[in-house]
Enzyme design. Structure first.
Site, PDB file in Angstrom:
ATOM      1  CB  CYS A  90       6.338  11.920   2.466  1.00 42.25           C
ATOM      2  SG  CYS A  90       5.757  10.428   1.644  1.00 42.25           S
ATOM      3  CG  HIS A  91       1.778   9.741   2.986  1.00 45.49           C
ATOM      4  ND1 HIS A  91       2.724   9.398   2.040  1.00 45.49           N
ATOM      5  CD2 HIS A  91       0.590   9.327   2.494  1.00 45.49           C
ATOM      6  CE1 HIS A  91       2.141   8.795   1.032  1.00 45.49           C
ATOM      7  NE2 HIS A  91       0.843   8.735   1.278  1.00 45.49           N
TER       8      HIS A  91
END
Length: 125
Positions: A51-52
């Site tokens: 993800c991030h």
């Protein structure tokens, strides 16, 4: 966790996992965190990010020339940092050498399986 970034000795660890969510937005501002990430890449130790989490990788300057997946909104950061953004299915993951990345939580099963392979774990069904 019971360690601080200041006290952590990255040479004592075999691998690094960077989770997603909002935390990477702030972790990437901590120079010590970036030093730790760079250690894992310099030592060619296994690294997984989802993800991030790729925001920490881009801030550490370790994605140049690497194929990296991440949450789609992080794709431009990967590209600007010199990486190749892997725009894959939300439930898939990509391996580039010692690095395993994935776009979001639906990829956890695949992401973890690929990371276990990089770690040298034999998976038997």
């Amino acid at each position: 966790l019971n360690a601080t970034f200041a006290d952590l000795r990255p040479e004592d660890y075999d691998a690094l996992v960077i989770s997603g969510g909002q935390a990477p937005e702030y972790l990437r501002l901590n120079e010590r965190v970036l030093e730790i990430v760079r250690h894992f890449f310099k030592a060619n130790k296994p690294v997984a990010a989802v993800c991030h989490g790729a925001q920490v990788l881009t801030a550490a300057g370790v994605v140049k020339g690497r194929k990296v997946s991440a949450y789609p909104a992080v794709g431009p950061e990967v590209t600007i940092a010199g990486g190749e953004f892997a725009n894959i299915r939300i439930d898939d993951a990509v391996t580039d050498g010692n690095l395993v990345t994935a776009p979001a939580w639906p990829a956890h099963p695949t992401w973890l399986a690929k990371f276990l392979e990089v770690l040298g774990t034999r998976i038997v069904e």
